[in-house]
Design an enzyme around this catalytic site. Structure first.
Site, PDB file in Angstrom:
ATOM      1  N   HIS B  68      28.888 -11.692  72.759  1.00  0.00           N
ATOM      2  CA  HIS B  68      28.420 -11.397  71.407  1.00  0.00           C
ATOM      3  C   HIS B  68      29.549 -11.539  70.389  1.00  0.00           C
ATOM      4  O   HIS B  68      30.271 -10.588  70.117  1.00  0.00           O
ATOM      5  CB  HIS B  68      27.881  -9.953  71.412  1.00  0.00           C
ATOM      6  CG  HIS B  68      27.053  -9.614  70.218  1.00  0.00           C
ATOM      7  ND1 HIS B  68      25.912  -8.844  70.314  1.00  0.00           N
ATOM      8  CD2 HIS B  68      27.177  -9.908  68.902  1.00  0.00           C
ATOM      9  CE1 HIS B  68      25.371  -8.684  69.122  1.00  0.00           C
ATOM     10  NE2 HIS B  68      26.128  -9.323  68.242  1.00  0.00           N
ATOM     11  N   HIS B  70      30.574 -13.344  66.444  1.00  0.00           N
ATOM     12  CA  HIS B  70      30.128 -14.054  65.246  1.00  0.00           C
ATOM     13  C   HIS B  70      31.264 -14.941  64.763  1.00  0.00           C
ATOM     14  O   HIS B  70      32.289 -14.452  64.310  1.00  0.00           O
ATOM     15  CB  HIS B  70      29.734 -13.051  64.157  1.00  0.00           C
ATOM     16  CG  HIS B  70      28.544 -12.223  64.524  1.00  0.00           C
ATOM     17  ND1 HIS B  70      27.260 -12.644  64.287  1.00  0.00           N
ATOM     18  CD2 HIS B  70      28.447 -11.024  65.148  1.00  0.00           C
ATOM     19  CE1 HIS B  70      26.408 -11.713  64.746  1.00  0.00           C
ATOM     20  NE2 HIS B  70      27.114 -10.732  65.261  1.00  0.00           N
ATOM     21  N   ASN B 102      23.775 -16.452  63.410  1.00  0.00           N
ATOM     22  CA  ASN B 102      23.509 -16.121  62.001  1.00  0.00           C
ATOM     23  C   ASN B 102      24.519 -16.784  61.068  1.00  0.00           C
ATOM     24  O   ASN B 102      25.168 -16.144  60.249  1.00  0.00           O
ATOM     25  CB  ASN B 102      23.436 -14.612  61.773  1.00  0.00           C
ATOM     26  CG  ASN B 102      24.699 -13.873  62.193  1.00  0.00           C
ATOM     27  OD1 ASN B 102      25.465 -14.360  63.024  1.00  0.00           O
ATOM     28  ND2 ASN B 102      24.927 -12.710  61.608  1.00  0.00           N
ATOM     29  N   ASP B 160      20.208 -12.010  65.921  1.00  0.00           N
ATOM     30  CA  ASP B 160      21.138 -10.906  65.683  1.00  0.00           C
ATOM     31  C   ASP B 160      21.608 -10.797  64.251  1.00  0.00           C
ATOM     32  O   ASP B 160      21.851 -11.782  63.587  1.00  0.00           O
ATOM     33  CB  ASP B 160      22.377 -11.019  66.576  1.00  0.00           C
ATOM     34  CG  ASP B 160      23.269  -9.788  66.432  1.00  0.00           C
ATOM     35  OD1 ASP B 160      24.397  -9.931  65.916  1.00  0.00           O
ATOM     36  OD2 ASP B 160      22.824  -8.696  66.817  1.00  0.00           O
ATOM     37  N   HIS B 187      18.629  -7.478  68.702  1.00  0.00           N
ATOM     38  CA  HIS B 187      19.323  -6.472  67.882  1.00  0.00           C
ATOM     39  C   HIS B 187      18.260  -5.435  67.554  1.00  0.00           C
ATOM     40  O   HIS B 187      17.366  -5.682  66.761  1.00  0.00           O
ATOM     41  CB  HIS B 187      19.857  -7.160  66.613  1.00  0.00           C
ATOM     42  CG  HIS B 187      20.309  -6.231  65.536  1.00  0.00           C
ATOM     43  ND1 HIS B 187      21.629  -6.085  65.193  1.00  0.00           N
ATOM     44  CD2 HIS B 187      19.629  -5.411  64.705  1.00  0.00           C
ATOM     45  CE1 HIS B 187      21.734  -5.205  64.206  1.00  0.00           C
ATOM     46  NE2 HIS B 187      20.537  -4.788  63.886  1.00  0.00           N
ATOM     47  N   ASP B 328      30.786  -7.874  69.791  1.00  0.00           N
ATOM     48  CA  ASP B 328      30.137  -7.971  68.484  1.00  0.00           C
ATOM     49  C   ASP B 328      31.186  -8.210  67.401  1.00  0.00           C
ATOM     50  O   ASP B 328      31.169  -7.595  66.331  1.00  0.00           O
ATOM     51  CB  ASP B 328      29.312  -6.726  68.168  1.00  0.00           C
ATOM     52  CG  ASP B 328      28.347  -6.952  66.987  1.00  0.00           C
ATOM     53  OD1 ASP B 328      27.701  -5.993  66.551  1.00  0.00           O
ATOM     54  OD2 ASP B 328      28.279  -8.105  66.495  1.00  0.00           O
TER      55      ASP B 328
END
Lengths: 199, 454, 343
Positions: B68, B70, B102, B160, B187, B328
Site C-alpha cells: 500500500h 501512494h 488515486n 483507496d 478502504h 500506506d
C-alpha cells in the site's frame, strides 16, 4: 517579631530565584510612627487653616490605612470628619512589561474631587514615579483645586521633580537599601525598617 | 547506484519465514540470484571480485513488500514521483511496492498501468506492482476494466482514498474480480458516518472540538464487505484496519473460513490519538493543551485511534488475524500541512520510518522479530499470490531481493534526509532503534547506508 | 507500551500570576489563583467603566489586532472597547474585503502580523486549533483566542464565571446547568474547564444527538479525567431541578439541517427555557446566555428580559474581563527563572 538589637534578623529574601540575605535595621518604632502621624495631622490642619474642602487620598497599599489614621487624628483635633479615598495606581504605571505587574485594585473616591484640596498619602517617597502615576489617576477623577503630598518616609533619590509637603521622617539611603513601612492593618505590626544586603 | 555484481554477506543472522530459517551464516548474491545461503562459505568457494561485507550484528531477510503505497505520479508530482518514491522505498527496506491508483489521471485503464510500470523500471530501484481502480475514475459508479488492467500487470484493485460505497457495486466488484483471482482492496469508511472527520471520535474529538470519525464507520463497511465476499466468493483484502472492532470482525470471518485478509499500518500499531495534542507516548491522556496541540503532521485517514485499539491491533497481528503490515505511504507537500487541522492534507510519508517504528514493538517485546519479518515478506503473498513467493524467500536459486538491517542501530528521524519528497511525518525528531542498512533488488545493490566492506 | 518519545518535549507551565503567560488559548490550564486574579483585576476595570471618563493610560502605545475570520459583532466590539479604554491602539481585521478573504493562507497572515510588530492579536476562526497554529508561528506576539471552531472561547468562560461569582460568591459546590448544543459549543467546553476548576457541579443538558460521544457514553467517568464529575442529563426538567445557574446556549439553524434535530420547533418545546422551567431551578437562580439569543427557541422572551436574567450584565462584565486580560497579558515577562517544568 520585635528585635531590640540591630543586625540580628537574617532575612531570607527570594528575588529572581536567587537567595540573598537582607539585614534589617529598625528605624521607627510604633511610638515613633504614632508621633509622626500626629505631627503630620496637625501640620495639615495648620497649613490648610482648618479642614474646609479638604480630602485625603491614600495610595494603595499602605497609603490607604495611613490616610485613615490621619483622618482619625484630624477628627480628634478638629472634631470634623475628612473624607478619605483610596487610589490604585496599577493602571497608571509607566513600566508595564518591564517589571512584574502589581495586582490592580479598585479606586474608591468618596465624592466629587473637583474643587477640593486633596492630600495624597503614601508610606515611602522614593523616585517620585508612584506619585506621578497617582496624579495621573487623580486627574481622571476630576480637577482638584490643589494637591498636597504627605509621606511617612522620604528616602531621597528623586527621578522626577516631585516633593512632599508633609514628611514623617527624612531618611537618606543608598539605592542598594530598601525602606519598608509595616502597618498593623496590613503587616500586623507598626514599624519602619531599613533593609541592607548582607550576610 | 546499482551494481550487478557479487556480494557476500558474512556472519549475519539469516531470517526466512518460508524455509523456516533463523541461523547465523553467509549469503552470497551473484548474477541477480541467491547463490548460497546458510553455513559460512570456505574461502575457496567465494567467487573472484566478490565484495565481502561484514554482517556482524546485522540481520538479512527477504526484501520487504509494501502492499500500500501512494506514488502520486501521474498528476501530483509535487508530492512525489515514481522515481523519488522507489528510492524512498529501498531506503526503508521495501524492495517491492504496490502503487495505489488515486493518481491523476487515475489508474483505471491499461495505459496508465503500463505507464507506471515503465516509469518504475526506468528508475531501477524498488519493484512497482500496480493496483488498478475498482471503478472508473474511482468515482464509485461503474466498474473499471478490471480484466484489461490485470492483463497489463495490475495485482489487485482498489479505490483507496475512498471506499466503494455502493453496496451493489461492491458486490459486483467482488464477484467480477473473483473470476480474475485478484483481490478487491477496500478502504473501509462509511462516508456518511465519518463525514470527513480529521480525528478519532471519542475523548480526542471532544477535547479538540474537531469532528470525530467513529470506529463504527470502519466496522460497518467491513461487516458488509465480509458478507458480500462470502456471498460472491470474491477476495476481500481490508486495507489499513484501525479499530478493535475491526479486528474482531476479521477474526470471526476467518474462523468461518471466509476468504478475507487484512493489513495494518506501522503507525496504527504504535501511535495513538494523543499524538494529535503534540504529546508523545509519555504524554498525558487528559490535560491542558499546549502550543504543540493540533499537530497537523498527525492527521491521517483513517485517524490515529485509542490506546485500546492499538493494543487490539498488536494482539490481532500476533494472533494472525492481521496478515500484512503495509505502510500506506502518503507523501504530502509541507505547505498542505502548514494550515489548520481541518484544512490539512491527510497522510504520513511512511516508507522510510516504517521499519524503525515497527522495531519499537520488537524492542518492547510486543512482537518478535520473526513475526515482523513475516508480516512484511510472506504476509503480502496472501494478496499477491504464490507467483511472487520467490521475492519473499532467501531460498537458494531465487531472485536476490534482500534487505539487510541493524536491529539495534540508534537514529533520529529527520525528514530532511528522506529520499521521499514527502517530509510529512508525525515522528520528526524521535529517536528510533533499528534501521535498514542495505537493500538489493534482483541482485542489484540499490541502497547502501554505510559501507560494510571488510 | 512502546516507548516512542520526542526529544525536546518539555511542557512549560505559564501563569498570569507571575506574568509568564503569553497566550490565552483556553482556560483548560488555568489554576484557581489565575481565575481569582482575573476576577480581582476585572473588579478594578469595572470601576473604570463606571467613571465619567472611561479611560486609563495603561496600554498606551501598545497595538492590539483583532483578526476575526468568523463574523462576530459583539465579541469583536467588546475586545475593541476593552483595548481602547486602556488606551491601546486597536486595529480590526475582519474577513470581508481583506486579503484574508482572498484566500491568503493563515500562515502568510501570521507572518504579516509578525511584521507589524503588534503586541497582541485576538483571533476568531471557524477551525478548532487555529489560534494554536498562530501562537506556534509567532515569535513575540501574544495570541488571545476569541473563539476557535467548536473548541474554546476562554474569555467568554471567564466572564461567565466572573458574573456568577459577583452574585453567588465562591461557586464551589453550586449546580450550574448548561442547556443546548454542547457538541458544537466552544462556550460550553471552555465553561466546563473554568467551572470544574472552581469546584462547581456542572450538568450538561441536551438531546443525545447534541452531546459529545465521550460524555454520552460516560467514557469520562474515570478518576484521571479532569471532567469526570460532569453530569449529563437529557431531560431538561430533571436537569434544572435546584440549579443555581441556568445557561441556555444558542441553537443554530444548521443543526436541523444536518439531521441532528427534527425541527427547531421541537427543540424549543423540549428544551426551551421558559418561565415554568426556570421556576424549577432554585429560587434566585441566575440566568446567563452567551449571546446572541434566539428568542423563542432556546429561551423565551420573558425569561430573557426577566428579573433573573444577567445577560446585559454579562456584556458589561465582558468588557471588564477583557480589559483585565489585555492588561495581564500585554507585557508578559519572559524571565526564564520564573518558568517551571511540570512533570
Amino acid at each position: 517579631m520585635n528585635f531590640l538589637s540591630s543586625h540580628k534578623l537574617q532575612h531570607p529574601y527570594r528575588f529572581l530565584g536567587k537567595d540573598f540575605f537582607m539585614r534589617e535595621t529598625p528605624v521607627f518604632s510604633d511610638k515613633d510612627m504614632d508621633r509622626a502621624v500626629s505631627r503630620i495631622a496637625h501640620e495639615i490642619v495648620e497649613r490648610n487653616h482648618g479642614v474646609e474642602g479638604l480630602m485625603l487620598a491614600g495610595i494603595w497599599t499602605r497609603g490607604a490605612p495611613l490616610a485613615h489614621r490621619l483622618a482619625g487624628r484630624i477628627l480628634s483635633i478638629e472634631g470634623k470628619e475628612v473624607p478619605v479615598g483610596v487610589l490604585d495606581i496599577g493602571l497608571y504605571r509607566d513600566d508595564i512589561g518591564r517589571s512584574s505587574r502589581p495586582m490592580v485594585h479598585s479606586t474608591e473616591m468618596p465624592e466629587v474631587v473637583d474643587g477640593q484640596k486633596l492630600v495624597l498619602v503614601d508610606d515611602v517617597l522614593f523616585t517620585g514615579r508612584t506619585i506621578r502615576a497617582a496624579l495621573d489617576a487623580l486627574i481622571d477623577f476630576g480637577r482638584p483645586r490643589q494637591v498636597q503630598l504627605a509621606v511617612l518616609v522620604d528616602r531621597g533619590h528623586r527621578e522626577l521633580p516631585i516633593r512632599a509637603d508633609y514628611v514623617g521622617k527624612n531618611m537618606p539611603t543608598s539605592t542598594k537599601e530598601e525602606v519598608q513601612v509595616r502597618l498593623l492593618e496590613v503587616d500586623g505590626i507598626d514599624e519602619v525598617v531599613l533593609l541592607r544586603e548582607g550576610a | 547506484m546499482t551494481k550487478l555484481g557479487h556480494f557476500l554477506i558474512k556472519n549475519a543472522r539469516l531470517l526466512d519465514v518460508i524455509t523456516g530459517m533463523d541461523e547465523f551464516g553467509d549469503i552470497l548474491v551473484d548474477e541477480g540470484l541467491i547463490k548460497h545461503v546458510g553455513a559460512p562459505l570456505r574461502d575457496g568457494d567465494i567467487p573472484e571480485r566478490c565484495r565481502l561485507l561484514n554482517g556482524d550484528g546485522l540481520v538479512v531477510c527477504p526484501g520487504f513488500i509494501d502492499l500500500h503505497t501512494h506514488l502520486r505520479e501521474p498528476g501530483y508530482e509535487d508530492k512525489e514521483t515514481i522515481s523519488t518514491g522507489v528510492a524512498a522505498a529501498v531506503n526503508g527496506g521495501f524492495t517491492t511496492i504496490c502503487a495505489m491508483p488515486n493518481t491523476n489521471p487515475p489508474m483505471d485503464n491499461a495505459v496508465t498501468i503500463e505507464y507506471v510500470i515503465q516509469k518504475a523500471a526506468l528508475a531501477g530501484k524498488a519493484r512497482v506492482l500496480p493496483i488498478g481502480c475498482v471503478t472508473k475514475g474511482s468515482e464509485g459508479k461503474q466498474l473499471a476494466e478490471l480484466w484489461e488492467m490485470a492483463q497489463s500487470g495490475a495485482v489487485g484493485f482498489s479505490d483507496d482514498g475512498k471506499p466503494v460505497a455502493d453496496s451493489h457495486l461492491m458486490r459486483q466488484a467482488l464477484a467480477y474480480s473473483s473470476g480474475l483471482a485478484l483481490p478487491v482492496i477496500q478502504h473501509s469508511e462509511d462516508l456518511e458516518l465519518s463525514q470527513g472527520s480529521p480525528v478519532n471520535e471519542g475523548w480526542i474529538s471532544n477535547r479538540t472540538g474537531l469532528r470525530g470519525w467513529p470506529s463504527v464507520a470502519e466496522e460497518s463497511v467491513i461487516a458488509r464487505d465480509i458478507a458480500l465476499a462470502e456471498l460472491t466468493g470474491g477476495r476481500l483484502h481490508v486495507a489499513h484496519i484501525t479499530t478493535s472492532g475491526s479486528v474482531d470482525l476479521i477474526r470471526l470471518a476467518k474462523q468461518r473460513g471466509a476468504n478475507v485478509t487484512a493489513e495494518v499500518t506501522p503507525h496504527h500499531l504504535t501511535l495513538d490519538e494523543r499524538w494529535v495534542l503534540g504529546h508523545d507516548q509519555d504524554g498525558p491522556i487528559n490535560g491542558p493543551l499546549g502550543l504543540e496541540a493540533y499537530d497537523t503532521f498527525t492527521k491521517v485517514n483513517p485517524p490515529l485511534r485509542s490506546r485500546e485499539d492499538v493494543e487490539a491491533l498488536i494482539a490481532g497481528l500476533n494472533e494472525g488475524v492481521i496478515d500484512v503490515i503495509a505502510t500506506d505511504h502518503a507523501p504530502q507537500t509541507v505547505i498542505d500541512k502548514l494550515v489548520t487541522y481541518d484544512d490539512a492534507a491527510y497522510g504520513f510519508s511512511g516508507l522510510e520510518t516504517a521499519f524503525g517504528l515497527l522495531m519499537t514493538l520488537v524492542h518492547d517485546d510486543r512482537i518478535d522479530l520473526m513475526t515482523l519479518v513475516s508480516k512484511l515478506t510472506v504476509g503480502p503473498l496472501v494478496v499477491l499470490g504464490d507467483a511472487y513467493s520467490d521475492l519473499a524467500t532467501l531460498r537458494k536459486g531465487t531472485t536476490a531481493d534482500i534487505v539487510v538491517f541493524d536491529p539495534n542501530k540508534d537514529w533520529i528521524v529527520s525528514s530532511e534526509e528522506f529520499n521521499s519528497k514527502g517530509k510529512n511525518t508525525p515522528i520528526e525528531g524521535v529517536r528510533l532503534k533499528g534501521k535498514v542498512v542495505m537493500a538489493f533488488v534482483g541482485g542489484n545493490l540499490v541502497y547502501e547506508q554505510e559501507k560494510l566492506d571488510e | 507500551m512502546p516507548s516512542i518519545v520526542k526529544e525536546e518535549n518539555k511542557r512549560l507551565r505559564t501563569s498570569l500570576v507571575d506574568g509568564t503567560r503569553r497566550h490565552l488559548l483556553d482556560v483548560d490550564d488555568f489554576t484557581r489563583d489565575e481565575i481569582d486574579l482575573v476576577s480581582k483585576t476585572s473588579d478594578a476595570m469595572l470601576e473604570v467603566l463606571a467613571r465619567d471618563i472611561k479611560k486609563v493610560p495603561t496600554l498606551r502605545g501598545k497595538v492590539i489586532v483583532t483578526l476575526f475570520y468568523e463574523a462576530s459583532t459583539r465579541t469583536r466590539v467588546s475586545f475593541e472597547e476593552a483595548g481602547k479604554l486602556l488606551s491601546a491602539d486597536v486595529i480590526n481585521v475582519s474577513s470581508s474585503g481583506s486579503s484574508v478573504e482572498k484566500g491568503e493562507s493563515l500562515l502568510n497572515t501570521v507572518r504579516t502580523l509578525q511584521a507589524t510588530g503588534a503586541d497582541l492579536v485576538v483571533v476568531r476562526h471557524q477551525h478548532s486549533g487555529a489560534p494554536y497554529f498562530m501562537a506556534r508561528n509567532l515569535e513575540s506576539m501574544g495570541v488571545i483566542n476569541g473563539g476557535d471552531g467548536w473548541h474554546a472561547h476562554p474569555t467568554q468562560a471567564l466572564l461567565d464565571v466572573y458574573t456568577m461569582r459577583r452574585h453567588l460568591g465562591p461557586i464551589g459546590g453550586r449546580k450550574i446547568v448548561i442547556v443546548g448544543d454542547i457538541l458544537h459549543s466552544r462556550v460550553a467546553r471552555s465553561n466546563l474547564w473554568a467551572l470544574t476548576t472552581e469546584g462547581a457541579n456542572v450538568v450538561l443538558c441536551a438531546p443525545p444527538t447534541l452531546i459529545p460521544q465521550e460524555f454520552l457514553s460516560g467514557q469520562h467517568r474515570v478518576d484521571e479525567h479532569p471532567l469526570s464529575t460532569v453530569e449529563i442529563e437529557t431531560n431538561v426538567e430533571m436537569a434544572l431541578d435546584g440549579a443555581d445557574v441556568v445557561m441556555p446556549l444558542r441553537l443554530q439553524l444548521e443543526r436541523q439541517e444536518s439531521g441532528l434535530l427534527p425541527t427547531l420547533r421541537e427543540y424549543s418545546k423540549m428544551y426551551g427555557i421558559t418561565r415554568e422551567r426556570l421556576d424549577l431551578a432554585s429560587k434566585d437562580a441566575l440566568l446567563l446566555h452567551p449571546g446572541p439569543m434566539n428568542e423563542g427557541v432556546e429561551i423565551s422572551p420573558d425569561v430573557a428580559h426577566g428579573s433573573q436574567s444577567l445577560i446585559e450584565e454579562q456584556v458589561r462584565n465582558g468588557v471588564a474581563v477583557r480589559m483585565a486580560l489585555l492588561y495581564l497579558l500585554v507585557g508578559a515577562t519572559k524571565r526564564e527563572e520564573t518558568k517551571a517544568e511540570i512533570q
